[in-house]
Motif scaffolding. Sequence first.
Motif, PDB file in Angstrom:
ATOM      1  N   SER A  45       0.814  -1.216   0.000  1.00 31.34           N
ATOM      2  CA  SER A  45       0.000   0.000   0.000  1.00 31.34           C
ATOM      3  C   SER A  45       0.848   1.267   0.000  1.00 31.34           C
ATOM      4  O   SER A  45       0.315   2.364   0.142  1.00 31.34           O
ATOM      5  N   ALA A  46       2.148   1.122  -0.156  1.00 30.03           N
ATOM      6  CA  ALA A  46       3.052   2.286  -0.117  1.00 30.03           C
ATOM      7  C   ALA A  46       3.850   2.391  -1.413  1.00 30.03           C
ATOM      8  O   ALA A  46       5.052   2.657  -1.396  1.00 30.03           O
ATOM      9  N   LEU A  47       3.180   2.221  -2.544  1.00 24.25           N
ATOM     10  CA  LEU A  47       3.883   2.174  -3.824  1.00 24.25           C
ATOM     11  C   LEU A  47       4.258   3.551  -4.369  1.00 24.25           C
ATOM     12  O   LEU A  47       5.121   3.641  -5.242  1.00 24.25           O
ATOM     13  N   ALA A  48       3.600   4.607  -3.913  1.00 27.93           N
ATOM     14  CA  ALA A  48       3.926   5.948  -4.401  1.00 27.93           C
ATOM     15  C   ALA A  48       5.296   6.359  -3.873  1.00 27.93           C
ATOM     16  O   ALA A  48       5.510   6.468  -2.667  1.00 27.93           O
ATOM     17  N   LEU A  49       6.249   6.571  -4.778  1.00 31.23           N
ATOM     18  CA  LEU A  49       7.626   6.851  -4.397  1.00 31.23           C
ATOM     19  C   LEU A  49       7.825   8.312  -4.043  1.00 31.23           C
ATOM     20  O   LEU A  49       7.189   9.203  -4.607  1.00 31.23           O
ATOM     21  N   VAL A  71       1.870  -6.491  -9.672  1.00 35.66           N
ATOM     22  CA  VAL A  71       2.376  -5.554  -8.668  1.00 35.66           C
ATOM     23  C   VAL A  71       3.281  -4.517  -9.322  1.00 35.66           C
ATOM     24  O   VAL A  71       3.225  -3.331  -8.988  1.00 35.66           O
ATOM     25  N   PHE A  72       4.095  -4.953 -10.265  1.00 30.58           N
ATOM     26  CA  PHE A  72       4.983  -4.003 -10.942  1.00 30.58           C
ATOM     27  C   PHE A  72       4.184  -2.983 -11.747  1.00 30.58           C
ATOM     28  O   PHE A  72       4.500  -1.793 -11.753  1.00 30.58           O
ATOM     29  N   GLU A  73       3.142  -3.436 -12.404  1.00 31.88           N
ATOM     30  CA  GLU A  73       2.299  -2.505 -13.145  1.00 31.88           C
ATOM     31  C   GLU A  73       1.576  -1.546 -12.198  1.00 31.88           C
ATOM     32  O   GLU A  73       1.364  -0.376 -12.521  1.00 31.88           O
ATOM     33  N   PHE A  86       9.752   9.225 -19.125  1.00 34.22           N
ATOM     34  CA  PHE A  86      10.261   8.280 -20.122  1.00 34.22           C
ATOM     35  C   PHE A  86       9.084   7.616 -20.837  1.00 34.22           C
ATOM     36  O   PHE A  86       8.796   6.437 -20.620  1.00 34.22           O
ATOM     37  N   PRO A  87       8.410   8.346 -21.712  1.00 39.18           N
ATOM     38  CA  PRO A  87       7.180   7.826 -22.341  1.00 39.18           C
ATOM     39  C   PRO A  87       7.410   6.626 -23.250  1.00 39.18           C
ATOM     40  O   PRO A  87       6.479   5.857 -23.492  1.00 39.18           O
ATOM     41  N   ASN A  88       8.610   6.456 -23.766  1.00 38.85           N
ATOM     42  CA  ASN A  88       8.877   5.345 -24.678  1.00 38.85           C
ATOM     43  C   ASN A  88       9.421   4.104 -23.981  1.00 38.85           C
ATOM     44  O   ASN A  88       9.606   3.067 -24.616  1.00 38.85           O
ATOM     45  N   ALA A  89       9.667   4.222 -22.697  1.00 37.86           N
ATOM     46  CA  ALA A  89      10.188   3.076 -21.949  1.00 37.86           C
ATOM     47  C   ALA A  89       9.058   2.105 -21.629  1.00 37.86           C
ATOM     48  O   ALA A  89       7.924   2.510 -21.382  1.00 37.86           O
ATOM     49  N   ASP A  90       9.360   0.836 -21.632  1.00 31.58           N
ATOM     50  CA  ASP A  90       8.384  -0.198 -21.297  1.00 31.58           C
ATOM     51  C   ASP A  90       9.056  -1.216 -20.382  1.00 31.58           C
ATOM     52  O   ASP A  90       9.363  -2.338 -20.800  1.00 31.58           O
ATOM     53  N   PRO A  91       9.310  -0.825 -19.123  1.00 34.60           N
ATOM     54  CA  PRO A  91      10.043  -1.733 -18.226  1.00 34.60           C
ATOM     55  C   PRO A  91       9.336  -3.051 -17.990  1.00 34.60           C
ATOM     56  O   PRO A  91       9.977  -4.068 -17.743  1.00 34.60           O
ATOM     57  N   ALA A  92       8.005  -3.068 -18.085  1.00 35.76           N
ATOM     58  CA  ALA A  92       7.277  -4.322 -17.862  1.00 35.76           C
ATOM     59  C   ALA A  92       7.573  -5.356 -18.944  1.00 35.76           C
ATOM     60  O   ALA A  92       7.368  -6.554 -18.744  1.00 35.76           O
ATOM     61  N   SER A  93       8.079  -4.906 -20.085  1.00 41.40           N
ATOM     62  CA  SER A  93       8.358  -5.840 -21.178  1.00 41.40           C
ATOM     63  C   SER A  93       9.549  -6.743 -20.873  1.00 41.40           C
ATOM     64  O   SER A  93       9.787  -7.712 -21.598  1.00 41.40           O
ATOM     65  N   THR A  94      10.297  -6.436 -19.835  1.00 40.37           N
ATOM     66  CA  THR A  94      11.475  -7.239 -19.503  1.00 40.37           C
ATOM     67  C   THR A  94      11.143  -8.426 -18.611  1.00 40.37           C
ATOM     68  O   THR A  94      12.043  -9.151 -18.198  1.00 40.37           O
ATOM     69  N   PHE A  95       9.869  -8.633 -18.292  1.00 40.78           N
ATOM     70  CA  PHE A  95       9.508  -9.729 -17.398  1.00 40.78           C
ATOM     71  C   PHE A  95       9.891 -11.076 -17.979  1.00 40.78           C
ATOM     72  O   PHE A  95       9.553 -11.387 -19.122  1.00 40.78           O
ATOM     73  N   PRO A  96      10.568 -11.900 -17.183  1.00 38.48           N
ATOM     74  CA  PRO A  96      10.856 -13.277 -17.625  1.00 38.48           C
ATOM     75  C   PRO A  96       9.609 -14.138 -17.444  1.00 38.48           C
ATOM     76  O   PRO A  96       8.645 -13.727 -16.801  1.00 38.48           O
ATOM     77  N   HIS A  97       9.639 -15.327 -17.970  1.00 38.50           N
ATOM     78  CA  HIS A  97       8.520 -16.251 -17.830  1.00 38.50           C
ATOM     79  C   HIS A  97       8.949 -17.395 -16.918  1.00 38.50           C
ATOM     80  O   HIS A  97       9.838 -18.174 -17.232  1.00 38.50           O
ATOM     81  N   PHE A  98       8.297 -17.452 -15.726  1.00 38.66           N
ATOM     82  CA  PHE A  98       8.629 -18.488 -14.763  1.00 38.66           C
ATOM     83  C   PHE A  98       7.521 -19.533 -14.726  1.00 38.66           C
ATOM     84  O   PHE A  98       6.373 -19.257 -15.054  1.00 38.66           O
ATOM     85  N   PRO A  99       7.858 -20.739 -14.284  1.00 36.67           N
ATOM     86  CA  PRO A  99       6.838 -21.778 -14.159  1.00 36.67           C
ATOM     87  C   PRO A  99       5.736 -21.350 -13.190  1.00 36.67           C
ATOM     88  O   PRO A  99       5.980 -20.632 -12.219  1.00 36.67           O
TER      89      PRO A  99
END
Length: 198
Positions: A45-49, A71-73, A86-99
């Motif tokens: 509940s404290a995500l605002a940096l 949670v990251f989103e 950074f409007p062109n950045a897409d950090p969520a796209s770096t998510f790996p795929h785990f089982p």
Amino acid sequence: DAADLDLFVVAADGHVWTVAVLMIALARLLGQRRVVCVNYILGRSALALEQPDWFTASQVIALRPVDGRAVFEALLDANPFVRRWFPNADPASTFPHFPAGRAAIRQMAERVLGPVDTWLERTCRWIYERHLRHREATWPSPGQVRLSADVLKLHTRSHRESILARHAALLGAAGLSAQGAGHPPAGAWPGNNSRPAD
């Protein structure tokens, strides 16, 4: 200097200090305590940096998530200045795929710790905060440290101020203005008409 691994973690509310102590204990057990740095843990509940400027935004887009896409989103949604800087950045796209089994392991750990979680959190905070307070006088950047129930930020040797000062000096040398740390001028980002600039 040897490279290390800085961890940014979002924990369930009421578990910030427990997560910190358990991760440090695991790093010690694996002989990686000098490599693994658990230096920023937020409650859900404290995500605002704090300090919503380009420096903080650059740290967020540099994160390499390993789990918890939702949670990251939510972190990005709670900090809209990141996308505005950074409007062109897409950090969520770096998510790996785990089982899928990872979720089951996490749920099992939560069930095991559930009956003692409040006591454990209080105990972990009392022990670890006491340890940290004894070292407070040695921190080069105490202003970048926060020890609260829902935020554990341990940027004890932050380069934030020196980088911001260098950035301002470079802008000044170019005859430009920083326009305020958290609010770049509107229209500063070409091709980004849908979002205001931060």
